[in-house]
Scaffold this motif. Structure first.
Motif, PDB file in Angstrom:
ATOM      1  N   CYS A  14      -8.389  26.611  -2.873  1.00 26.15           N
ATOM      2  CA  CYS A  14      -8.637  25.216  -2.494  1.00 26.15           C
ATOM      3  C   CYS A  14      -7.814  24.263  -3.365  1.00 26.15           C
ATOM      4  N   ILE A  15      -7.129  23.327  -2.727  1.00 26.22           N
ATOM      5  CA  ILE A  15      -6.334  22.336  -3.475  1.00 26.22           C
ATOM      6  C   ILE A  15      -7.028  20.972  -3.506  1.00 26.22           C
ATOM      7  N   LEU A  16      -8.298  20.940  -3.131  1.00 23.98           N
ATOM      8  CA  LEU A  16      -9.147  19.745  -3.242  1.00 23.98           C
ATOM      9  C   LEU A  16      -8.598  18.544  -2.469  1.00 23.98           C
ATOM     10  N   CYS A  17      -7.985  18.819  -1.329  1.00 25.72           N
ATOM     11  CA  CYS A  17      -7.409  17.718  -0.540  1.00 25.72           C
ATOM     12  C   CYS A  17      -8.491  16.940   0.206  1.00 25.72           C
ATOM     13  N   GLU A  18      -9.663  17.551   0.343  1.00 23.68           N
ATOM     14  CA  GLU A  18     -10.805  16.922   1.025  1.00 23.68           C
ATOM     15  C   GLU A  18     -10.587  16.686   2.522  1.00 23.68           C
ATOM     16  N   LEU A  19      -9.601  17.343   3.118  1.00 27.00           N
ATOM     17  CA  LEU A  19      -9.447  17.182   4.568  1.00 27.00           C
ATOM     18  C   LEU A  19     -10.668  17.748   5.287  1.00 27.00           C
ATOM     19  N   HIS A  25     -14.692  21.225  -7.836  1.00 26.73           N
ATOM     20  CA  HIS A  25     -14.515  22.320  -6.876  1.00 26.73           C
ATOM     21  C   HIS A  25     -15.217  21.984  -5.567  1.00 26.73           C
ATOM     22  N   LEU A  26     -14.852  22.732  -4.542  1.00 23.38           N
ATOM     23  CA  LEU A  26     -15.431  22.521  -3.226  1.00 23.38           C
ATOM     24  C   LEU A  26     -16.774  23.230  -3.136  1.00 23.38           C
ATOM     25  N   ILE A  27     -17.759  22.547  -2.562  1.00 24.01           N
ATOM     26  CA  ILE A  27     -19.051  23.198  -2.330  1.00 24.01           C
ATOM     27  C   ILE A  27     -19.462  23.020  -0.869  1.00 24.01           C
TER      28      ILE A  27
HETATM   29  S1  SF4 Z   1     -10.571  20.616   0.288  1.00 25.78           S
HETATM   30 FE1  SF4 Z   1     -11.038  21.677   2.204  1.00 25.78          FE
HETATM   31  S2  SF4 Z   1      -9.221  21.400   3.509  1.00 25.78           S
HETATM   32 FE2  SF4 Z   1      -8.608  20.921   1.376  1.00 25.78          FE
HETATM   33  S3  SF4 Z   1      -7.799  22.841   0.562  1.00 25.78           S
HETATM   34 FE3  SF4 Z   1      -9.982  22.768   0.017  1.00 25.78          FE
HETATM   35  S4  SF4 Z   1     -10.995  23.867   1.716  1.00 25.78           S
HETATM   36 FE4  SF4 Z   1      -8.936  23.349   2.423  1.00 25.78          FE
END
Ligand code: SF4
Ligand code: FES
Length: 242
Positions: A146-151, A175-177
């Motif tokens: 995950c690159i934390l782009c929040e798309l 981090h993404l949750i």
């Molecule tokens: S934030 Fe969501 S869309 Fe963006 S890289 Fe992480 S999982 Fe993929």
């Protein structure tokens, strides 16, 4: 009254009130490297890949409103060098082992790294060890990419009306949750039909049981690497101007 315009790498590019530099560039078929920007979502300016120089200052093209007469530098060795460094930081922060990633060839991070001629990660690898979430019947999540782009966050919240994803933590622990008490995707109403299932520019949100279906040579960025997109956009612009 004449339509206002910016000067983008010396080329006059018109815009309408409220458009950002990125909006104006996209409308004029000019490519500004980006990862967290998507024309359908509100910009958030986190990846910084779209950094340009506007009137001599480094700014994010996706968030800065265009202003009449603004001189913008986009495709320059200095900016591309900085963008390459940003890509290297993203590559070492996650586990981007492209040879074993299902998204290889369809991944925007990888395609930009090719475009900007990133030859090595340069920095020490972080080697994160975030457990994958394979709980959902249709979808696997590999958080280590995950690159934390929040798309996905924006797509799920703003288009799907579900708010399945969020970012949590601060700084390097961010981090993404998954928004469920258990933290598991299976305990949400997420579905492969959601917009959020299809916006990830890298290999986090993957459909189960359908990997490596597209032959090498036919994957998205094999067929049209970013360099070719840039050429195509420039050719279209030249056609329209002639
Ligand atoms: S934030 Fe969501 S869309 Fe963006 S890289 Fe992480 S999982 Fe993929
Ligand atoms: S595209 Fe502008 S900051 Fe990510």
């Amino acid at each position: 009254m004449n339509q206002p315009s910016i000067l983008l790498d010396g080329l006059p590019v018109p815009f309408v009130d409220g458009q950002t530099i990125m909006d104006a560039a996209m409308a004029a078929d000019i490519f500004i490297p980006h990862l967290c920007h998507h024309p359908e979502f509100k910009p958030q300016g986190s990846c910084k890949l779209c950094t340009v120089k506007a009137n001599g200052r480094y700014v994010s093209a996706c968030t800065l409103p265009a202003r009449d007469g603004m001189e913008v530098e986009n495709n320059s060795p200095d900016l591309n060098d900085k963008r390459r460094t940003l890509l290297q930081m993203l590559f070492v922060e996650g586990n981007h082992f492209c040879p074993s990633c299902e998204k290889s060839g369809n991944c925007m991070l990888q395609a930009l790294a090719y475009e900007l001629e990133m030859l090595s990660p340069h920095f020490d690898q972080f080697y994160p060890n975030r457990p994958v979430d394979a709980s959902h019947p249709e979808v696997l999540l590999d958080f280590n990419r995950c690159i934390l782009c929040e798309l996905c966050v924006r797509a799920s919240r703003d288009l799907d009306g579900k708010s399945v994803f969020s970012l949590s933590g601060r700084g390097i622990t961010k981090h993404l949750i998954v928004n469920a008490e258990s933290g598991r995707l299976a305990d949400t109403d997420f579905s492969w039909a959601d917009t959020a299932a299809h916006v990830c520019p890298v290999g986090v949100i993957l459909k189960k049981r359908s990997g490596f279906a597209v032959p090498i040579g036919k994957r998205r960025y094999d067929v049209e690497p970013i360099a070719r997109q840039v050429e195509r956009l420039a050719a279209r612009r030249a056609d329209e101007e002639s």
